[in-house]
Design an enzyme around this catalytic site. Structure first.
Site, PDB file in Angstrom:
ATOM      1  CE1 TYR A  34      -3.138  -2.948   0.282  1.00 22.07           C
ATOM      2  CE2 TYR A  34      -3.378  -2.538   2.630  1.00 22.07           C
ATOM      3  CZ  TYR A  34      -3.697  -3.273   1.503  1.00 22.07           C
ATOM      4  OH  TYR A  34      -4.572  -4.319   1.607  1.00 22.07           O
ATOM      5  CB  SER A  52     -13.661  -4.665  -0.015  1.00 20.85           C
ATOM      6  OG  SER A  52     -12.359  -4.296  -0.410  1.00 20.85           O
ATOM      7  CG  PHE A 101     -21.777   0.652  -4.508  1.00 20.77           C
ATOM      8  CD1 PHE A 101     -21.967   1.747  -5.340  1.00 20.77           C
ATOM      9  CD2 PHE A 101     -22.751  -0.341  -4.481  1.00 20.77           C
ATOM     10  CE1 PHE A 101     -23.104   1.842  -6.135  1.00 20.77           C
ATOM     11  CE2 PHE A 101     -23.885  -0.251  -5.269  1.00 20.77           C
ATOM     12  CZ  PHE A 101     -24.060   0.845  -6.101  1.00 20.77           C
TER      13      PHE A 101
HETATM   14  N1  LIG Z   1      -6.076  -8.552   1.123  1.00 17.86           N
HETATM   15  C1  LIG Z   1      -6.403  -7.824   0.089  1.00 17.86           C
HETATM   16  O1  LIG Z   1      -6.094  -8.152  -1.054  1.00 17.86           O
HETATM   17  C2  LIG Z   1      -7.173  -6.554   0.308  1.00 17.86           C
HETATM   18  C3  LIG Z   1      -7.804  -5.888  -0.761  1.00 17.86           C
HETATM   19  C4  LIG Z   1      -8.524  -4.718  -0.492  1.00 17.86           C
HETATM   20  C5  LIG Z   1      -8.598  -4.240   0.812  1.00 17.86           C
HETATM   21  N2  LIG Z   1      -7.962  -4.895   1.819  1.00 17.86           N
HETATM   22  C6  LIG Z   1      -8.040  -4.438   3.232  1.00 17.86           C
HETATM   23  O2  LIG Z   1      -9.405  -4.263   3.581  1.00 17.86           O
HETATM   24  C7  LIG Z   1      -9.610  -2.942   4.069  1.00 17.86           C
HETATM   25  C8  LIG Z   1     -11.006  -2.456   3.747  1.00 17.86           C
HETATM   26  O3  LIG Z   1     -11.311  -2.572   2.383  1.00 17.86           O
HETATM   27  P1  LIG Z   1     -11.589  -1.328   1.444  1.00 17.86           P
HETATM   28  O4  LIG Z   1     -11.026  -0.096   2.060  1.00 17.86           O
HETATM   29  O5  LIG Z   1     -11.155  -1.743   0.091  1.00 17.86           O
HETATM   30  O6  LIG Z   1     -13.173  -1.261   1.323  1.00 17.86           O
HETATM   31  P2  LIG Z   1     -14.397  -0.987   2.332  1.00 17.86           P
HETATM   32  O7  LIG Z   1     -13.956  -1.109   3.718  1.00 17.86           O
HETATM   33  O8  LIG Z   1     -15.484  -1.837   1.827  1.00 17.86           O
HETATM   34  O9  LIG Z   1     -14.782   0.527   1.964  1.00 17.86           O
HETATM   35  C9  LIG Z   1     -13.926   1.604   2.181  1.00 17.86           C
HETATM   36  C10 LIG Z   1     -14.611   2.851   1.637  1.00 17.86           C
HETATM   37  O10 LIG Z   1     -15.816   3.054   2.362  1.00 17.86           O
HETATM   38  C11 LIG Z   1     -15.838   4.345   2.937  1.00 17.86           C
HETATM   39  N3  LIG Z   1     -16.491   4.209   4.256  1.00 17.86           N
HETATM   40  C12 LIG Z   1     -16.023   3.510   5.323  1.00 17.86           C
HETATM   41  N4  LIG Z   1     -16.926   3.539   6.327  1.00 17.86           N
HETATM   42  C13 LIG Z   1     -17.977   4.284   5.884  1.00 17.86           C
HETATM   43  C14 LIG Z   1     -19.204   4.684   6.475  1.00 17.86           C
HETATM   44  N5  LIG Z   1     -19.537   4.292   7.697  1.00 17.86           N
HETATM   45  N6  LIG Z   1     -20.041   5.466   5.748  1.00 17.86           N
HETATM   46  C15 LIG Z   1     -19.717   5.856   4.486  1.00 17.86           C
HETATM   47  N7  LIG Z   1     -18.561   5.503   3.871  1.00 17.86           N
HETATM   48  C16 LIG Z   1     -17.696   4.716   4.568  1.00 17.86           C
HETATM   49  C17 LIG Z   1     -14.388   4.776   3.019  1.00 17.86           C
HETATM   50  O11 LIG Z   1     -14.345   6.179   2.990  1.00 17.86           O
HETATM   51  P3  LIG Z   1     -13.095   7.073   3.485  1.00 17.86           P
HETATM   52  O12 LIG Z   1     -11.860   6.307   3.158  1.00 17.86           O
HETATM   53  O13 LIG Z   1     -13.277   8.303   2.667  1.00 17.86           O
HETATM   54  O14 LIG Z   1     -13.229   7.321   4.923  1.00 17.86           O
HETATM   55  C18 LIG Z   1     -13.804   4.112   1.781  1.00 17.86           C
HETATM   56  O15 LIG Z   1     -14.041   4.902   0.639  1.00 17.86           O
HETATM   57  C19 LIG Z   1      -8.485  -2.133   3.408  1.00 17.86           C
HETATM   58  O16 LIG Z   1      -8.227  -0.942   4.105  1.00 17.86           O
HETATM   59  C20 LIG Z   1      -7.338  -3.108   3.466  1.00 17.86           C
HETATM   60  O17 LIG Z   1      -6.736  -3.102   4.745  1.00 17.86           O
HETATM   61  C21 LIG Z   1      -7.271  -6.046   1.582  1.00 17.86           C
END
Ligand SMILES: NC(=O)c1ccc[n+]([C@@H]2O[C@H](COP(=O)([O-])OP(=O)(O)OC[C@H]3O[C@@H](n4cnc5c(N)ncnc54)[C@H](OP(=O)(O)O)[C@@H]3O)[C@@H](O)[C@H]2O)c1
Length: 327
Positions: free
Chosen positions: A59, A215, A221
């Site tokens: 990252y 995610s 979304f």
């Molecule tokens: N192992 C892998 O291959 C892999 C792949 C992807 C992700 N990950 C891990 O999983 C974590 C989470 O996944 P992700 O960040 O991709 O997706 P997510 O958690 O599904 O969504 C993150 C998005 O949602 C927004 N958000 C979070 N809480 C919210 C709420 N209560 N209301 C409105 N919007 C909200 C965030 O906004 P803001 O950021 O603007 O606050 C960001 O744009 C990552 O940080 C990473 O550590 C791992």
């Protein structure tokens, strides 16, 4: 927040963690970074019991671990269950590793890469060990037993307490288990990405392996934040994903509408309902929603207290499949 023991003998962590990726990577890259707020969000998470803090060397690359390392100075390190990853390299890391075998955004599972990378991660994170060291992707060019053997060496050396896999199949988890215990599997799981429910999650449950859902908010979304492609920030990774293209996104709003209906009925936000649904998928699950925004963090923490009835869960189980593939 209530806690769970990761992988049976692993560390105790809050049932909802924090994904730090979006603080420096993937999303909204044109906007100036606000590291001070990100650091305060990490502290807020620890205060609320969201102790599993997830990052990766890929990252940024590296900038995310550096940021997390800064946040964990001053006595915060011991409050965190610190998880990072190795084995996926972006182009800029790859150019610093000319021996790499794979082109593009590459999987890199050679044992020497694991051995070298853990030291870099520890330096950036400002710690002498991580609680969970995860293989970001299995590299098809390297026998998993060799990669996992090197992962196990990091445990023997005291540099990692436990090791886990990301996006692995049941077969790959089994092969790894034959070499060294697997504490966790991290894969995408959310209301609109349910593939893991077929095999990987049940296998993890049966084996007592923690399942970390990445995610879980459908990259934001499912919270209802994006009503149109134009709502996505410029230079945002989601602009390249099939589900966020205008026509698919429009169709997928039907899913968000139904999540919102359940949320209104139970007195929660759509984000909380999305997280409560993933929490309901089993005892060993720990979603790691990502945010860099204090009010979203507080919202996500509240999901641990949202009760969904059998009828609510059935309604969410019956949501239509999304239009567009994951990647
Ligand atoms: N192992 C892998 O291959 C892999 C792949 C992807 C992700 N990950 C891990 O999983 C974590 C989470 O996944 P992700 O960040 O991709 O997706 P997510 O958690 O599904 O969504 C993150 C998005 O949602 C927004 N958000 C979070 N809480 C919210 C709420 N209560 N209301 C409105 N919007 C909200 C965030 O906004 P803001 O950021 O603007 O606050 C960001 O744009 C990552 O940080 C990473 O550590 C791992």
């Amino acid at each position: 927040m209530r806690t769970t023991t990761l992988g049976g003998q692993g560390p105790e962590a809050g049932v909802i963690g924090l994904g730090c990726m979006g603080m420096t990577h993937s999303y909204d890259m044109a906007a100036p970074r606000d590291d001070a707020t990100s650091v305060s969000v990490i502290h807020q998470a620890l205060d609320l019991g969201m102790t599993l803090i997830d990052t990766a060397d890929a990252y940024g690359p590296y900038t995310n671990e550096e940021l997390v390392g800064r946040a964990l100075t001053g006595g915060h390190r011991d409050r965190a269950v610190l998880a990072t990853k190795v084995g996926l390299i972006t182009d800029s890391v790859q150019s610093a590793n000319p021996g790499s075998t794979s082109p593009g955004a590459a999987r890199h599972g050679r044992p020497e890469h694991v051995r070298e990378s853990i030291d870099g991660s520890l330096r950036r994170l400002g710690t002498d060990h991580v609680d969970l060291y995860q293989l970001h992707r299995v590299d098809p060019q390297v026998p998993l037993e060799e990669t996992w053997g090197a992962m196990a060496e990091t445990v023997a050396a005291g540099k990692a307490r436990h090791i886990g896999l990301s996006e692995a199949t049941v077969e790959e988890v089994r092969r790894a288990q034959a070499v060294h215990p697997v504490t966790s599997v991290q894969s995408e799981l959310s209301l609109w990405t349910r593939d893991a429910l077929a095999e990987v999650l049940p296998y993890c449950q049966q084996q007592g392996i923690a399942f970390l859902q990445f995610s879980p908010l459908g990259r934001g979304f499912l919270t209802g934040r994006f009503a149109s492609f134009d709502d996505l920030p410029q230079d945002d990774f989601r602009r390249r994903l099939p589900r966020f293209q205008q026509n698919a996104l429009r169709a997928n709003l039907a899913i968000v509408g139904r999540v919102r209906q359940v949320a209104d009925r139970v007195g929660a936000t759509p984000a909380q309902v999305a997280l409560a649904w993933v929490l309901a998928q089993g005892e060993h699950v720990v979603p790691i929603p990502g945010t860099k925004t204090p009010k979203y963090l507080a919202d996500n923490a509240g999901a641990a207290d949202v009760q969904l009835s059998a009828a609510d869960l059935a309604e969410l189980d019956a949501l239509p499949a999304p239009q567009g593939t994951r990647y």
